[in-house]
Design an enzyme around this catalytic site. Sequence first.
Site, mmCIF file in Angstrom:
data_model
loop_
_atom_site.group_PDB
_atom_site.id
_atom_site.type_symbol
_atom_site.label_atom_id
_atom_site.label_comp_id
_atom_site.label_asym_id
_atom_site.label_seq_id
_atom_site.Cartn_x
_atom_site.Cartn_y
_atom_site.Cartn_z
ATOM 1 N N LYS D 170 0.835 -1.205 0.000
ATOM 2 C CA LYS D 170 0.000 0.000 0.000
ATOM 3 C C LYS D 170 0.866 1.250 0.000
ATOM 4 O O LYS D 170 0.598 2.210 -0.726
ATOM 5 C CB LYS D 170 -0.920 -0.004 1.236
ATOM 6 N N LYS D 239 2.848 12.122 5.010
ATOM 7 C CA LYS D 239 2.975 11.033 5.985
ATOM 8 C C LYS D 239 3.257 9.718 5.271
ATOM 9 O O LYS D 239 4.128 8.936 5.682
ATOM 10 C CB LYS D 239 1.686 10.923 6.806
#
Lengths: 292, 292, 292, 292
Positions: D170, D239
């Site tokens: 991911k 992030k």
Amino acid sequence: MKIAFLGLGTMGLPMAANLLKAGYNVQGWNRSAGPAAKLAERGAVNAATAAEAATDADVLISMLADDNATRSTLLEGNVLATLKPGAIHVNMASISVALAVELAQLHQARNVGYLAAPVLGRVNVAEAGQLTILAAGDSALLANVQPLLDVLGQKTWYLGDRPEQASATKLAVNFMIASAIGAMSEAVALVQGYEVDKGEFIDLITSSLFAAPVYKGYGQAIATDTFEPAGFKLALGLKDVRLAQDAAERVNVPLALAGTLRAAHVESLAHDEGHLDWAALSRTAARRAGQI
Amino acid sequence: MKIAFLGLGTMGLPMAANLLKAGYNVQGWNRSAGPAAKLAERGAVNAATAAEAATDADVLISMLADDNATRSTLLEGNVLATLKPGAIHVNMASISVALAVELAQLHQARNVGYLAAPVLGRVNVAEAGQLTILAAGDSALLANVQPLLDVLGQKTWYLGDRPEQASATKLAVNFMIASAIGAMSEAVALVQGYEVDKGEFIDLITSSLFAAPVYKGYGQAIATDTFEPAGFKLALGLKDVRLAQDAAERVNVPLALAGTLRAAHVESLAHDEGHLDWAALSRTAARRAGQI
Amino acid sequence: MKIAFLGLGTMGLPMAANLLKAGYNVQGWNRSAGPAAKLAERGAVNAATAAEAATDADVLISMLADDNATRSTLLEGNVLATLKPGAIHVNMASISVALAVELAQLHQARNVGYLAAPVLGRVNVAEAGQLTILAAGDSALLANVQPLLDVLGQKTWYLGDRPEQASATKLAVNFMIASAIGAMSEAVALVQGYEVDKGEFIDLITSSLFAAPVYKGYGQAIATDTFEPAGFKLALGLKDVRLAQDAAERVNVPLALAGTLRAAHVESLAHDEGHLDWAALSRTAARRAGQI
Amino acid sequence: MKIAFLGLGTMGLPMAANLLKAGYNVQGWNRSAGPAAKLAERGAVNAATAAEAATDADVLISMLADDNATRSTLLEGNVLATLKPGAIHVNMASISVALAVELAQLHQARNVGYLAAPVLGRVNVAEAGQLTILAAGDSALLANVQPLLDVLGQKTWYLGDRPEQASATKLAVNFMIASAIGAMSEAVALVQGYEVDKGEFIDLITSSLFAAPVYKGYGQAIATDTFEPAGFKLALGLKDVRLAQDAAERVNVPLALAGTLRAAHVESLAHDEGHLDWAALSRTAARRAGQI
């Protein structure tokens, strides 16, 4: 005045020894026993635990390996909980800005003074009491311990009243070292592409525009392919580049060069060179150019 | 012995003057008239054209602005065609490796000696005859002109028998300067993010690990935001980073840091700072961090 | 109407053949004889020299290999000097912005129309007459040749009245392709570090967010390590990244990613992979990670 | 079979609702009350605490915001301690590899099954039950919950038996998205430097080589400068770039492009653009070029 000294590694041992030699009452502690024994030979009373060393200490100096060692010793090891109110903790290790901020708050909550005072200089400089000290925290506290710092270093730079200012500055310096090694490595690869002798090139730059300790030291290692024993391990250099990025990001400062340098360091680790001296970053530049 | 000196700019004029002062017979030429007049005041016979200066010269020294000026003067200006067989051309300007290779071939075809001898040092160093000279080409030719170089510089480094070796080395040094300025700029942005005084930081690094001319000079400019007058223009720094990349690419050497630095330099130009001193690269680091 | 077609390489030959098939009068020329013979088989009259092809041409289409081939054919080969006033030159090759600007001026001085019309699409797309054409130059000229372009491509995008606008756009697209290959290469190295099958990963991304031709084509090559025969050589990819940087720099646009990508491409060349397909950039990412 | 669903945010709410609609017994919980009320309207019994939801659950699905939320809910919130042995926890949030590894160990110690199953797709895709699911963990466990995943997504990719394999994948995908946005941003700055219309450019690339959802979605936002409301905030993109670097570093994979991209993201935050859509990264490219 009782001084507790936690962390008697390569740097900590000669620093603690210098304090002893200057007549101070030093109680040492180290995670492993060997270094503490060496300090005992020089007259120190060693403690069985870090908390024991902290008991009744007026000044606690810590020189622990990294964030993890600092955190586990101070917090889980009950050092902070043991220090008496009014004591002063001088943390001379290089830690992250995040931990510096956290420790400042925890000390304040317990009414213990907290100063950050990381240093520049390697073992021989520590032995000679000639370290460069980067200090930050309450200036009145600093005045109290300045006589101790004068034993350890040649000069103390005062960087501000927040301890993380010293941490950030230390990381900025180490980022600059990484940049210097990285640029020197690529420059050496370039001239080697033209069959210019790399020793000659290092001599040339370090006797003119780049006549500074950082270029002389790492340059000599690069010129002679001497990466062991490691003065400062490449893997630790990577850690500091990462901490510099993190510190910068807390205050929204982009470090473009750090991004490029970090990738080079990780590549070194991927080739099992993390245990070598930081100068071995030159091998990645050479490898990329197909020179080794 | 007749010496022709082409290019009497900021650097060329004091160099030619030093040769005159040492008793050499120097005929000067400059594209614009002003500097030639100044040299004439010191006793030189000036030439109306570069080719006239080259006529019967035993040694031709050129210190022209860049690749274009060098190419147009030597080739279109018929200087090379005019030099007598056996003459020696010492090119002391910083040019691309590609041009160095091309010139070496053209000179050889005409039986004229060719040495590359770019220098390190700014005007005051040139005036003092204390330049650092990076020389490459036939070593016998170099021995012939060494007495002249000894007038101009404090030391001549011999880098190999192919002139482009000196060009590549000079570009490697300038790439390192760009890296030093770039890293110092980002480090300053980082510590400023923590409200550490940038003058203090520059003092700290330049009195310890980075106590070298390149950090002191550019660091002082960064600390005081003094970018005019430009000692070396940022736009010229960009040109040299680009030439370093090109030189490296000829021999398949990747320069990762040069890529990152080049983008920062272009950003400076996009903000109309190309005419400022190279140290103004610090403004791009500050701008990226939202500090200015 | 006579059409001259210069450059009958992998792309040029099917394009010229499509014009022939559409009933146009095409005179072809190629530096080497083989491709011209193939075009003659399809009914074209071939020219002995490029200038001969240009003689009396109403429209000249060029599809030459690069800047050097374009420059030498058009200028040294007297093509431009031969074209009659009022003729239109449609340059469909990908060239530098600098050359596009120069050619626009030279054509204008001779009263010959000049359009830049580089294309997207590989050989099979060219054969099918389905190229994407990026056109720039005088819109009235473009209207005149639009019927020809409709034979060659499925769509013509009009990017502005200055030919270099099409060159810059083509380079921007190729820079994006380099970025896509580079990012996919690093992502594959990352997942392979976790022992995720790279074929599975490529399938995953190209059947969801990245379901686009550029990812499918290069991704398949990366997944299967199939880099020969090269659809588009890595070394040409490097050339286009460099030209994109140069184009950007003319208008003061920094391309930070291009700097990083360029270093990776040069590293590929340093490992003798320049002749492989552009997808072989993935080998550099894997090599850096110590995976090959 | 009782399903506990923790985290009813933008993504979690429609996912839980789809399970309800498919006839499953779902007990929901959310930190704030609003979303839980919405789920109750659709027939769910909501829990007062996360631990209450976990009580007697056969399957626990969590879709919490980030590492911190995941950690505090599962560990401090006693969810893991409450789950019965043999239960299965399917973590569908995107978390760090480090946390994935840690959670796998903690679940194993308590004899609770643990699967990582982060998803690709935004709210509308979640509502339609058409998510792309990236799953990793014990394949027998996965088979048990596959009927549930089939309600939520159109396809489940199985990436390996270690949960962190899905996390790493991911993150690799999100790193590729960052690269795509970053490259598109620089390409747009380049063509805008030549006054090519950026909407035209985006249309061109997204109707040819880059005809993929990620380019169409973010490209449209860039073309029209539409960055609010944010589909995915730029700060969250930063992030994920950071987590991708961290994940890569655990297995010694250098991500050179991630370093360059991270600096651009931080620069966006320094200009107060972290709350805007990820596509606003284009503003940093434009700002660097002096275009805004």
